[in-house]
Every structure is written in C-alpha cells, then in structure tokens.
Design a protein around this motif. Structure first.
Motif, PDB file in Angstrom:
ATOM      1  N   UNK A 157     -29.212 -29.961 -16.062  1.00 25.49           N
ATOM      2  CA  UNK A 157     -28.323 -29.251 -16.992  1.00 25.49           C
ATOM      3  C   UNK A 157     -27.311 -28.336 -16.426  1.00 25.49           C
ATOM      4  N   UNK A 158     -27.957 -27.404 -15.414  1.00 25.46           N
ATOM      5  CA  UNK A 158     -27.123 -26.534 -14.805  1.00 25.46           C
ATOM      6  C   UNK A 158     -26.033 -27.114 -14.032  1.00 25.46           C
ATOM      7  N   UNK A 159     -26.248 -28.136 -13.398  1.00 22.00           N
ATOM      8  CA  UNK A 159     -25.389 -28.718 -12.438  1.00 22.00           C
ATOM      9  C   UNK A 159     -24.157 -29.461 -13.157  1.00 22.00           C
ATOM     10  N   UNK A 160     -24.666 -30.243 -14.066  1.00 22.70           N
ATOM     11  CA  UNK A 160     -23.372 -30.732 -14.948  1.00 22.70           C
ATOM     12  C   UNK A 160     -22.677 -29.655 -15.724  1.00 22.70           C
ATOM     13  N   UNK A 161     -22.986 -28.500 -16.101  1.00 28.95           N
ATOM     14  CA  UNK A 161     -22.437 -27.548 -16.877  1.00 28.95           C
ATOM     15  C   UNK A 161     -21.566 -26.842 -15.719  1.00 28.95           C
ATOM     16  N   UNK A 162     -21.883 -26.793 -14.810  1.00 23.93           N
ATOM     17  CA  UNK A 162     -20.835 -25.950 -13.689  1.00 23.93           C
ATOM     18  C   UNK A 162     -19.597 -26.880 -13.263  1.00 23.93           C
ATOM     19  N   UNK A 163     -20.155 -28.284 -13.143  1.00 24.61           N
ATOM     20  CA  UNK A 163     -18.864 -29.272 -13.058  1.00 24.61           C
ATOM     21  C   UNK A 163     -17.979 -29.303 -14.340  1.00 24.61           C
ATOM     22  N   UNK A 164     -18.638 -29.567 -15.408  1.00 24.50           N
ATOM     23  CA  UNK A 164     -17.604 -29.548 -16.627  1.00 24.50           C
ATOM     24  C   UNK A 164     -18.405 -29.182 -17.847  1.00 24.50           C
ATOM     25  N   UNK A 165     -18.502 -28.131 -18.490  1.00 24.21           N
ATOM     26  CA  UNK A 165     -19.059 -27.746 -19.568  1.00 24.21           C
ATOM     27  C   UNK A 165     -19.142 -29.034 -20.680  1.00 24.21           C
ATOM     28  N   UNK A 166     -20.172 -29.665 -21.215  1.00 27.41           N
ATOM     29  CA  UNK A 166     -20.045 -30.777 -22.141  1.00 27.41           C
ATOM     30  C   UNK A 166     -19.822 -30.277 -23.533  1.00 27.41           C
ATOM     31  N   UNK A 167     -19.381 -31.269 -24.307  1.00 30.37           N
ATOM     32  CA  UNK A 167     -18.949 -30.731 -25.701  1.00 30.37           C
ATOM     33  C   UNK A 167     -20.150 -30.255 -26.351  1.00 30.37           C
ATOM     34  N   UNK A 168     -21.213 -30.720 -26.287  1.00 36.25           N
ATOM     35  CA  UNK A 168     -22.455 -30.281 -26.824  1.00 36.25           C
ATOM     36  C   UNK A 168     -23.787 -30.484 -25.812  1.00 36.25           C
ATOM     37  N   UNK A 169     -24.774 -29.867 -26.043  1.00 39.30           N
ATOM     38  CA  UNK A 169     -26.029 -29.783 -25.433  1.00 39.30           C
ATOM     39  C   UNK A 169     -26.529 -31.122 -24.890  1.00 39.30           C
ATOM     40  N   UNK A 170     -26.825 -31.385 -23.955  1.00 36.24           N
ATOM     41  CA  UNK A 170     -27.515 -32.806 -23.368  1.00 36.24           C
ATOM     42  C   UNK A 170     -28.841 -32.880 -23.983  1.00 36.24           C
ATOM     43  N   UNK A 171     -29.344 -33.942 -24.355  1.00 33.86           N
ATOM     44  CA  UNK A 171     -30.669 -34.276 -24.845  1.00 33.86           C
ATOM     45  C   UNK A 171     -31.418 -35.234 -24.201  1.00 33.86           C
ATOM     46  N   UNK A 172     -32.727 -34.838 -23.669  1.00 30.67           N
ATOM     47  CA  UNK A 172     -33.665 -35.758 -23.071  1.00 30.67           C
ATOM     48  C   UNK A 172     -34.881 -36.334 -23.500  1.00 30.67           C
ATOM     49  N   UNK A 173     -34.964 -37.485 -24.202  1.00 27.90           N
ATOM     50  CA  UNK A 173     -36.081 -37.928 -24.735  1.00 27.90           C
ATOM     51  C   UNK A 173     -36.885 -38.371 -23.790  1.00 27.90           C
TER      52      UNK A 173
END
Length: 525
Positions: free
Chosen positions: A323-339
């Motif tokens: 989550x940290x790595x992807x947020x640094x690259x490009x903040x997502x439109x909404x929080x990622x979810x992990x099932x």
C-alpha cells in the motif's frame, strides 16, 4: 511503558546496541529483504495488540523485522488490571517463547501507551499524542469487538468510532507512510459474491450515533433489526459501516483495508496450532470434543473459509508495504482492499472441517470431556430444533433433575442456553455459501520476492489442511485448556470408557424404541 502520570517509556532495560545488530564487527550482517527493509527504522503503532491477531502481529514484527525502531501499543485498563500488568501477562504466553530465544533483547522496543479507542481523542494524554504525531510511520488498526451479537451501542463505538478517531490521529502524524485497517471478509456477508471493492452502506455513523445516544439499551434493541437491514448481525454491519466511513474520510491518507476470513490457530509460526480463544469454529470443535455439542444447524457442503492467524499476519505485513509503495508511485482514487480467504485456492467445507477433527479426536481427547463425540450437522432449522430437544434439552433436564435430587445445583440447562446462543449466531455463516474474489491478494503473493515469501509465507494454496488438523485439537488442549501432553494417557482411558458408555446408551435406546413400536403395533392389531 507509561508511568502513573501517563508519560510513556519503554518496557525493560535500555541497551546501547539495537536488537538484531551484531556486536562482533567481523560477522556479516544478514541482508534485509524488501519488506524487512521497509520496516527498518520504522515506528509502528498497533491497536488491539492484546488480542489474538494482535499478539501474532507484535511477535512477527519483533522477530522477523528486527530493524523496527519501536512498537507503540495502545492499551486500556481492563477487568481491574492496569496496562502494565496486561502487557507483562501477554509476554508470559508461550507464543512469545521463540521471540525470547531468538531476539532476547526486544523489550526496549515495546512502548505501551494508556488509551481508550472508544473515547474521543483515543483517551490519549497531550504528551502521548504528540509523541505519536512526531514518531509513528506505520499504523495497524486491529482493535475490534468480534462478538456477532454485540449490542449495537458497543459495536458502533468499537468498530466504527474507534477507527475514525484513529484516522483523525493519522491525519496529524507527520511521517505517516501507511495506515492499515483490519476489517473482515464478512463485512458484506449479506451478498453471495464479494470482490475486493467497497459496497454500498446507507447508514451514516454520525446520525446513527446521535440517535442511539438519546435511547436506552432496550429502545436500541427494538430498532436494531431496522438499522441492520440486510446485515445478519451488529458485527458485520459495523464493519461495513466503518469501511464506508474510512473510504469517505481518508483523502490523501495511505490507507488500505484488509479483510481476513475466519481466523483460526497458527499454521507454523511461532509454534503450531497456537490460539487463545474459543471464537467461531474453535468453539464448535471444543463443544464437540467435550461431548456437549451434539447437533448444530450447518450445511456440510458450505465453504468453511478458514485462514491461520500467522498466514493472516504475514499477508498483513506485506500488504502494508505494498500500500505504501503504490501510494508513493501514484495515490489511488480509493483505498485498496485485500480479501484474505482460503476458498479460492484451497477450499474446504464444514463437512470437511468436522470429518478432519472427528478422525483425530481419539488421538487428542480432552480431559474435561463429559460424553463421547457425536455430532449431527443439520441443514434444516426444523430438524435441528428437534435434535436439540432430544439430544440437548431432555438429557440436560434429566441431569439437572438428578442434581436437585442429590442436593446439587443444576447447571446443564444453563450451559445449553449459552451453547444454543453461540450456535445460533454461527448458523448464518454455516448455511450460506459466499464466494470471494481475491485477485489483488493473489497478485500481492505473485509480486512478492522469493526471499520475502520465505520470511512471510501467506499463500493459502500451499496449506495442507490434513497436516494442519493433525495438531488442531492438540493446540486447543495445550494452549486453551492448559493441558500438558502428560495428561493424554489418562484422557484416553477416560475417552475409552465414554465410548463404551455411549454405545451402551445407544443400544438401550434402540431396544426401548423397538419395544415402544412393538407395543403400539400390538395394540393397533
């Protein structure tokens, strides 16, 4: 720890050398993996550290991420025990024995802070709050009430208000890199297919809180069905509501939602089949193995989505880095979810769960068993109700009647009232088939380095359920009932006696039934 004035300080003795550092300069320091490097030098805030999942999270971070700077644990006073006593008792649990052996100098990294997650501002002192704002980099929110039938007022305070209070703190944290909220795969269990995305929840936590603040508990009980709507209980409803509120209020926060399914005892780490509670399927296993639970409403073909707690924590730790790595690259439109579920890659059913345990009960019988194992799974609520009458209530009434005759206090009917309350809240999940999509979680595993896969294994495809259940009941004996393996010979002798007694009763009952039928036919003819 914090002193009596609420100021924080660390557990144990301060050391000049950090845990995990080699004092001998001629020895090569092991190279860190990607995930270990992320946690190196980080200060981690954890809520729910005294809970089942929280203990494993604390242990794993300290043992496998030895470069972590500090773990800030928010702990509240409970049942007359102050926070220091609670933490000291936690570290006496055998689940921390491996940590003590491999990383003996870890205590100075534990910073305990008095708090109350249900209170506005989390019940923090000004100085403690400022410490967290200045120091923390990673937040894991694990605190929750997991009681399915929790009162709506309490469930709302713990499962909805607490994460929002923590989100408010997260906004002030100066060096925040990731915030992970631990939800549940069943937050939308009223649906038949659940993907790694947000689902609608019409309730508004603010308006709902204002409404119930003006009501008595009895009034809240009356309106609860209308408030819950399609959700089967307060636990799943408040978890769904929390996800919705976090989604709407987490702009510019590196937030991730982690949804584990039914969390069970450890698979491997730090020791096999450790657990400390009787929630969910463990309660069914205990009731069955002691001979108390003989019928339950359950469809044996429905999926039992079990996930071992150490696998859950491994995925949680890796997901936070992702989550940290992807947020640094490009903040997502909404929080990622992990099932995080097992059914997609390694499905077992409730029938499998029962059979796997029944096949091993003779090897690991419980010393406190009152009758030989005999469990019937009934899909039909009517058939189960009939079985409850003949297999639970009538025998319990007979035993209580005998107890009264000899001057003892009757208890069996009271025990069965608790058992029936427990089994009724589980029946929804044992009779409803829910399918999950865990694409993001599987991609997380595929993209994890081979080194990190060895340190933080979390692929459910690699779990052998047969091997897992070889020690499942043994784990309940050792860690839940505190029975040493030395008691097994005596427990097995008792189990053998109960087996023959069970067979005798079955034969007598069959003969009696034949006699009654014969008498009835004779009268008719």
């Amino acid at each position: 720890m914090a002193n009596q004035c609420g100021e924080t300080k660390t557990l144990g003795i301060e050391n000049k050398h950090s845990v995990g550092c080699n004092m001998e300069t001629d020895k090569e320091v092991p190279k860190m993996s990607e995930v270990q490097n992320f946690y190196n030098g980080k200060n981690v805030l954890i809520t729910g550290a005294t809970g089942f999942l929280g203990k494993i999270l604390v242990e794993k971070l300290l043992r496998s991420c030895s470069g972590v700077e500090n773990l800030y644990l928010l702990v509240r006073q409970k049942r007359g025990k102050d926070i220091y006593t609670r933490i000291e008792e936690i570290f006496e649990d055998p689940v921390f024995d491996r940590l003590k052996a491999e990383v003996p100098k870890f205590r100075h990294k534990i910073v305990v802070i008095p708090a109350d997650c249900e209170a506005a501002g989390l019940g923090l002192t000004i100085s403690d709050r400022q410490t967290l704002i200045e120091k923390v980099n990673v937040v894991f929110h694990s605190a929750a009430t997991v009681k399915f039938d929790e009162h709506l007022r309490a469930a709302l305070a713990t499962n909805v208000c607490a994460p929002l209070y923590l989100l408010g703190l997260a906004r002030e944290i100066k060096k925040l890199e990731v915030f992970i909220h631990i939800s549940t795969a069943y937050s939308n269990s009223h649906l038949s297919f659940i993907e790694e995305k947000f689902y609608p929840c019409e309730a508004n936590s603010g308006k709902l809180q204002k409404m119930i603040d003006k009501m008595s508990d009895e009034q809240i009980n009356k309106i609860s069905p209308a408030v819950l709507g399609s959700w089967p209980n307060t636990y799943t409803f408040t978890k769904a509501l929390a996800e919705k509120e976090l989604r709407e209020n987490s702009k510019n926060i590196p937030l991730g939602i982690f949804r584990p399914a039914i969390v069970t005892s450890t698979l491997k780490e730090p020791l096999k089949c450790w657990l400390d509670n009787m929630y969910g399927p463990t309660g069914v296993a205990v009731g069955t193995a002691t001979g108390m639970l003989r019928t339950v409403q359950c469809d044996k073909t429905v999926t039992a989505d079990l996930v071992p707690v150490d696998s859950v924590v491994n995925c949680l730790i890796v997901a936070a880095y992702n989550v940290h790595r992807e947020f640094v690259k490009s903040p997502p439109q909404e929080p990622p979810i992990f099932n995080y579920v097992s059914s997609v890659e390694n499905r077992i059913t409730w029938g499998d769960f029962t059979d796997l345990n029944m096949a091993r009960i003779d090897k690991h019988p419980f010393s406190n068993a009152v009758w030989y194992v005999s469990l019937t799974l009934n899909k039909s609520s009517f058939v189960n109700a009939v079985c409850v009458l003949f297999l639970h209530l009538l025998p319990a009434a007979l035993v209580d009647g005998l107890a009264v005759c000899v001057g003892k206090k009757p208890q069996m009917l009271k025990v069965y009232r608790k058992i029936h309350k427990f089994s009724s809240v589980l029946s929804y999940f044992c009779t409803k088939e829910i399918k999950f999509c865990n694409k993001r979680t599987r991609e997380l595993w595929d993209n994890t380095s081979q080194t990190d896969k060895q340190i933080f294994p979390f692929s459910m495809a690699e779990v052998s359920w047969s091997s897992y259940f070889d020690d499942y009941l043994a784990g309940i004996r050792r860690y839940l009932f505190k029975e040493s393996d030395d008691t097994l010979p005596r427990a097995r002798r008792k189990w053998t006696r109960l087996y023959y007694l069970h067979q005798i009763v079955r034969i007598v009952f069959c003969l009696f039934a034949i006699y009654v039928i014969w008498c009835f036919i004779s009268r008719v003819l």
